[in-house]
Design a protein around this motif. Structure first.
Motif, PDB file in Angstrom:
ATOM      1  N   ASN C 133       1.115  -1.111   0.011  1.00 35.90           N
ATOM      2  CA  ASN C 133      -0.034   0.085  -0.153  1.00 35.90           C
ATOM      3  C   ASN C 133       0.726   1.241  -0.172  1.00 35.90           C
ATOM      4  N   LEU C 134       2.131   1.187   0.395  1.00 36.02           N
ATOM      5  CA  LEU C 134       2.913   2.181   0.438  1.00 36.02           C
ATOM      6  C   LEU C 134       3.035   2.935  -0.966  1.00 36.02           C
ATOM      7  N   PRO C 137      -0.885   4.388  -4.602  1.00 34.65           N
ATOM      8  CA  PRO C 137      -1.491   5.319  -5.510  1.00 34.65           C
ATOM      9  C   PRO C 137      -0.610   5.267  -6.917  1.00 34.65           C
ATOM     10  N   ALA C 138       0.472   5.284  -6.703  1.00 39.49           N
ATOM     11  CA  ALA C 138       1.198   5.446  -7.799  1.00 39.49           C
ATOM     12  C   ALA C 138       0.991   4.180  -8.936  1.00 39.49           C
ATOM     13  N   GLN C 141      -2.107   4.364 -10.687  1.00 36.38           N
ATOM     14  CA  GLN C 141      -2.189   5.205 -11.839  1.00 36.38           C
ATOM     15  C   GLN C 141      -1.407   4.468 -12.949  1.00 36.38           C
ATOM     16  N   ILE C 142      -0.144   4.183 -12.669  1.00 37.76           N
ATOM     17  CA  ILE C 142       0.668   3.249 -13.944  1.00 37.76           C
ATOM     18  C   ILE C 142      -0.340   2.033 -14.563  1.00 37.76           C
ATOM     19  N   GLY C 144      -3.218   1.840 -14.837  1.00 35.57           N
ATOM     20  CA  GLY C 144      -4.136   2.285 -15.938  1.00 35.57           C
ATOM     21  C   GLY C 144      -3.749   2.727 -17.289  1.00 35.57           C
ATOM     22  N   ASN C 145      -2.512   2.561 -17.313  1.00 40.18           N
ATOM     23  CA  ASN C 145      -1.866   3.144 -18.516  1.00 40.18           C
ATOM     24  C   ASN C 145      -1.346   1.742 -19.585  1.00 40.18           C
ATOM     25  N   ALA C 156       8.842   1.259 -14.473  1.00 37.39           N
ATOM     26  CA  ALA C 156       8.302   2.751 -14.084  1.00 37.39           C
ATOM     27  C   ALA C 156       8.087   2.693 -12.607  1.00 37.39           C
ATOM     28  N   ILE C 160       9.522   4.896  -9.472  1.00 40.50           N
ATOM     29  CA  ILE C 160       8.712   5.717  -8.788  1.00 40.50           C
ATOM     30  C   ILE C 160       8.790   5.270  -7.225  1.00 40.50           C
ATOM     31  N   ARG C 163      11.843   6.753  -5.832  1.00 39.41           N
ATOM     32  CA  ARG C 163      11.768   8.153  -5.421  1.00 39.41           C
ATOM     33  C   ARG C 163      10.813   8.427  -4.140  1.00 39.41           C
TER      34      ARG C 163
END
Lengths: 217, 217, 217, 217
Positions: C133-134, C137-138, C141-142, C144-145, C156, C160, C163
């Motif tokens: 879960n950390l 969100p990222a 989003q990925i 869905g691409n 990717a 991410i 970072r």
């Protein structure tokens, strides 16, 4: 397994071991600072007429559009995809090139197709047929001139087409304005594959004459 | 007086004194017998990414279309001028190339424009804006991913665009049929201007991986 | 009878007969004087990405936290057990390391799980699900691409996540203060299991680029 | 400019020129087919006790969790982030390891902190203090035993902590069930940094005894 053409893999190895080594710093700077070419070349896709070879150019020097028969269509702001117009716009407005060269060549297959009265569509889409419509009126007139040899008709249309593209270039408002202000120069050139000659167009008379390499030195 | 760019005149002299001398016979044969390239390359106009340099190719080897961002539009048999489709048709149907390479590169200005949410038309015709619409949906999606750096978004879209063009290539009936029959192979490649790396697309996974020049030797 | 894995017993014998012999004095000094590593590495548990192997390190050189997907959670002074935060605190405050490396790698199973829309809990406790879960969100989003390949989405998110962990590192007051004072440096790195490449993160752009072993020599 | 620690860059170069060369094929296969380690090691972050060194292991052999004092917390399915529990779950349920080794070592800084009656928080978050609470009752009892030397108290708690973690391991339903079915074996080990000795725990008596390398051969 990637079946990339072996000849191209060999070529890439030569590049990495040779030219890339010489230009390594230049590539790095070009990557960091972006390209700043001074010249846009509109050239043909023909495998024998790559502008970078003929002008022995270095990376970053020439911004090059290549389509069949090195043509520029007229300005048509209609919402369609226009590959060549987009490249032209990018070169002139974003890169601010100072020179545009429309560069034709001998034995052009596209011009030959335009001159062939029996040419049939290469595919149901007939994309070449439609594309070569850009010089259809001139082609039709030349076709009808039985006093010229086939070779003469071909060379004539190749040069007429260059002038035609230059005229179309000037239908783009940004080109027209910048040329009038002296910020942009337009050139015609024609390369003879058979003997390596480069013929340049005189901007006034629009005649093509062979560049004398010695004299120009 | 012809004001042809002096740097190009110098380059042409180098060509005539160097490469042309080496390839004189080849040029003559290519003129007499016509071109027979095995490979069509769809490349970008970018001055830093000429396929002939990167593949250290010889005259007659590569038939090259160059437009902004090395894109292939989908099959649209609608009567309009289609520069890239015409070149594709000519390469596949008239020249019968065996390989098509869609070759992208890093730091592509067209892709950058497609990713810039504040991009304004470069001219009233907005040709670049319309041309880059070919990747607009993918660009919009990538744009929204703030977890990726601008550099990562750019590289991602450059590669997505190559796959997009390859998918569009296959909407051309002649390409689809010939590929299915094993007569035509389609490849994706991406050139990194900053360090000369060539990345090839795996046809199955569609991932790009760096070509190991040593290993490929 | 102790059923210790025979392969590990063999390995231990090799160690005692080899590396330990070379480092015998070092081990003794390290035992007497305590460890003084300069570097904290936050690495993944993955069996293919041990930092000591990749950096060919000697005993006493690297203080190493390893958890699934090499993640650092945000600063949460709440009374719970926080394994990674405890190690971070110990490295920074007790050992006074000068460098922190968040080191990810390709083909990470944790990242793959985070990207799998159909992932089911591995056990009723669903510890992996909660831990990943950390980066949820990222990951979402990925995910869905669809224009990116599964491999590209994986890479990717791996980057991410590095970072993200670096950003979380800076939520720890001691890290933030020491970094601002120039006493502590934070680095991102990514190891490609398939070919041994090490990619380092540029601290400004946060882009990853491949370390050129020759050039760095 | 990336300020990556030079010592690590050197180490990476050694790796690429040495061990990676030997294991190149293994890395490639491990990348393509995924990791299949047989063993999970729960080890300490200590820079002197990397399991890969002590067991001279090869890539892909050990799945390694490292936290301060190589501890396993009890099963707490509460929705919090649990780094070690997540790694345990992944190793047992996804990778199906057959052996779990809880590996302690001498001179452990975490254990020392747990035994220090005057230990102050290292930072306001006091993450080490909270983390070492996992052995607080045992530490308190040992602390009160003035008949043991400080060195004896330290070694005693290091081994108690290993047994404690093994007991906690068995609070995880999946571990308990698989161990009962003979599908999973749990081991305790303790490494003496000062002389390289490896001590193994007898599963019945829970005593640690020195491994005789010659005898075990």
């Amino acid at each position: 397994m990637i079946s990339f053409p072996p000849a191209l893999l060999n070529g890439y190895r030569n590049f990495m071991g040779g030219r890339y080594q010489d230009q390594r710093d230049r590539y790095r700077v070009l990557a960091e600072q972006g390209q700043k070419p001074n010249t846009l070349v509109v050239a043909c896709c023909d495998s024998r007429a790559a502008p970078e070879m003929i002008f022995d150019s270095i990376p970053g020097e020439l911004f090059v559009v290549r389509n069949v028969a090195n043509m520029v269509p007229p300005y048509e702001p209609d919402g369609q995809y226009h590959s060549t117009s987009a490249a032209l716009e990018f070169a002139v407005q974003a890169l601010r090139v100072q020179d545009i060269i429309v560069m034709g060549h001998g034995r052009c297959g596209g011009i030959r197709a335009a001159l062939d009265p029996n040419a049939e569509p290469l595919s149901p889409g007939d994309f070449i047929g439609k594309w070569m419509n850009l010089v259809a009126p001139a082609a039709e007139q030349i076709q009808g001139n039985a006093n010229m040899t086939p070779g003469e008709r071909q060379t004539a249309l190749e040069r007429i087409s260059i002038r035609n593209s230059i005229a179309n270039l000037r239908t783009f408002p940004c080109v027209k304005i910048l040329e009038e202000r002296g910020k942009l120069r337009i050139h015609g050139a024609w390369f003879d594959i058979s003997n390596g000659e480069l013929w340049l167009m005189d901007p006034k008379t629009q005649d093509f004459s062979r560049l004398d390499v010695e004299a120009a030195a």
